[in-house]
Write a protein that holds these residues in place. Structure first.
Motif, PDB file in Angstrom:
ATOM      1  N   ALA A  38       0.838  -1.212   0.000  1.00 46.11           N
ATOM      2  CA  ALA A  38       0.000   0.000   0.000  1.00 46.11           C
ATOM      3  C   ALA A  38       0.870   1.259   0.000  1.00 46.11           C
ATOM      4  O   ALA A  38       0.560   2.247  -0.668  1.00 46.11           O
ATOM      5  N   VAL A  39       1.989   1.203   0.737  1.00 45.12           N
ATOM      6  CA  VAL A  39       2.913   2.346   0.756  1.00 45.12           C
ATOM      7  C   VAL A  39       3.490   2.563  -0.644  1.00 45.12           C
ATOM      8  O   VAL A  39       3.529   3.676  -1.164  1.00 45.12           O
ATOM      9  N   LYS A  40       3.896   1.466  -1.279  1.00 38.20           N
ATOM     10  CA  LYS A  40       4.504   1.548  -2.611  1.00 38.20           C
ATOM     11  C   LYS A  40       3.510   2.116  -3.630  1.00 38.20           C
ATOM     12  O   LYS A  40       3.864   2.924  -4.487  1.00 38.20           O
ATOM     13  N   GLU A  41       2.256   1.693  -3.500  1.00 33.74           N
ATOM     14  CA  GLU A  41       1.234   2.160  -4.449  1.00 33.74           C
ATOM     15  C   GLU A  41       0.751   3.566  -4.119  1.00 33.74           C
ATOM     16  O   GLU A  41       0.045   4.184  -4.918  1.00 33.74           O
ATOM     17  N   GLY A  42       1.079   4.077  -2.927  1.00 30.11           N
ATOM     18  CA  GLY A  42       0.681   5.431  -2.548  1.00 30.11           C
ATOM     19  C   GLY A  42      -0.804   5.553  -2.250  1.00 30.11           C
ATOM     20  O   GLY A  42      -1.382   6.637  -2.402  1.00 30.11           O
ATOM     21  N   THR A  43      -1.449   4.473  -1.827  1.00 25.32           N
ATOM     22  CA  THR A  43      -2.870   4.545  -1.477  1.00 25.32           C
ATOM     23  C   THR A  43      -3.050   5.319  -0.167  1.00 25.32           C
ATOM     24  O   THR A  43      -2.075   5.559   0.559  1.00 25.32           O
ATOM     25  N   ASP A  44      -4.312   5.660   0.141  1.00 27.17           N
ATOM     26  CA  ASP A  44      -4.572   6.380   1.403  1.00 27.17           C
ATOM     27  C   ASP A  44      -4.096   5.545   2.586  1.00 27.17           C
ATOM     28  O   ASP A  44      -3.527   6.058   3.542  1.00 27.17           O
ATOM     29  N   LEU A  45      -4.351   4.219   2.499  1.00 27.03           N
ATOM     30  CA  LEU A  45      -3.920   3.328   3.578  1.00 27.03           C
ATOM     31  C   LEU A  45      -2.392   3.365   3.717  1.00 27.03           C
ATOM     32  O   LEU A  45      -1.842   3.446   4.815  1.00 27.03           O
ATOM     33  N   GLY A  46      -1.719   3.340   2.580  1.00 27.81           N
ATOM     34  CA  GLY A  46      -0.253   3.379   2.579  1.00 27.81           C
ATOM     35  C   GLY A  46       0.258   4.681   3.178  1.00 27.81           C
ATOM     36  O   GLY A  46       1.218   4.688   3.966  1.00 27.81           O
ATOM     37  N   LYS A  47      -0.404   5.795   2.814  1.00 31.22           N
ATOM     38  CA  LYS A  47       0.036   7.099   3.353  1.00 31.22           C
ATOM     39  C   LYS A  47      -0.160   7.137   4.867  1.00 31.22           C
ATOM     40  O   LYS A  47       0.647   7.709   5.590  1.00 31.22           O
ATOM     41  N   ALA A  48      -1.250   6.502   5.334  1.00 35.36           N
ATOM     42  CA  ALA A  48      -1.514   6.492   6.781  1.00 35.36           C
ATOM     43  C   ALA A  48      -0.481   5.634   7.517  1.00 35.36           C
ATOM     44  O   ALA A  48      -0.144   5.904   8.664  1.00 35.36           O
TER      45      ALA A  48
END
Ligand code: AP5
Length: 209
Positions: A38-48
């Motif tokens: 999720a971090v790699k994809e830059g999703t909201d979850l990844g940003k959180a």
């Protein structure tokens, strides 16, 4: 088979899961891998999640619980799953229990891989991950073939400082979930010291019982 792999950072949960999924033919669901994706994809979850992960802190329960409960409700988990890295806190364990009860399914085993704190930092600092295959290596204990060395990734949270913090979080927040499973007769402890194949043999023998 519905199982949970638990243990300190670097205990070998991911290493063993990769060896066990073929045996059991169930999906390996790693909360850490899902969060890193999720971090790699830059999703909201990844940003959180990003800042917490880099610092070696736990990602807030509300972020992780939703992610995992959604994942285990998918059709490929109907016959079982191998959870790795979840639950990691008492609220996460309670949420999993409630969701499984509501779904009318039960947990078969919680497998705890035990490794002394003294070995944890060396395991983490030397870890290298292959982004193409997902295979986990270690520069000393499980060296990668030289031809793939350039593509291997060293996780941002595999610094001595972050590993030490993750270990503290493990003792403070994750170890307290173990008595919950011990009381239910689901907890099995396996010695995680030795080669990955030796540990796998112990796990296989434990699960056969
Ligand atoms: P996560 O990815 O789950 O990390 P972890 O639990 O700290 O576990 P690791 O992946 O570091 O270790 P492992 O036990 O899988 O060991 P491995 O097999 O790789 O979580 C990362 C972060 O995400 C957390 O800090 C948190 O921020 C967040 N997060 C994730 N889930 C969360 C949740 N539920 N709630 C809140 N936040 C969450 O092995 C390690 C190394 O040792 C490798 O190099 C391997 O080759 C080597 N090795 C393995 N076995 C052996 C052996 N027997 N002998 C010698 N070397 C070995």
């Amino acid at each position: 088979m519905r199982m949970i792999l638990v243990g300190p950072p670097g205990a070998g949960k991911g290493t063993q899961a990769q060896r066990l999924v073929d045996t059991f033919q169930i999906p390996h669901i790693s909360s850490g891998d899902m969060l890193r994706a999720a971090v790699k994809e830059g999703t909201d979850l990844g940003k959180a999640a990003d800042g917490f992960m880099k610092a070696g802190q736990l990602v807030p329960d509300e972020v992780v619980i939703g992610m995992i409960l959604e994942r285990i409700a998918k059709p490929d988990c109907a016959k079982g799953f191998m959870l790795d890295g979840f639950p990691r806190t008492i609220p996460q364990a309670e949420a999993l229990d409630a969701a499984m009860t509501a779904a009318g399914v039960t947990l078969d085993v919680v497998l705890m891989i035990e490794v002394p704190d003294a070995l944890i930092v060396e395991r983490g600092v030397g870890r290298r991950n292959d982004p193409e295959t997902g295979r986990i290596y270690h520069v000393k204990f499980d060296p990668p073939p030289p031809e793939i060395a350039d593509r291997l990734v060293h996780r941002k949270d595999d610094t001595e400082e972050a590993i030490t913090k993750r270990l503290t979080y493990y003792h403070d927040w994750t170890a307290p979930i173990l008595p919950l499973y011990e009381q239910k007769g689901l907890l099995r402890r396996v010695d995680g010291v030795g080669t990955p194949d030796e540990v796998k043999a112990r796990i296989t023998a434990t699960l056969a019982n």
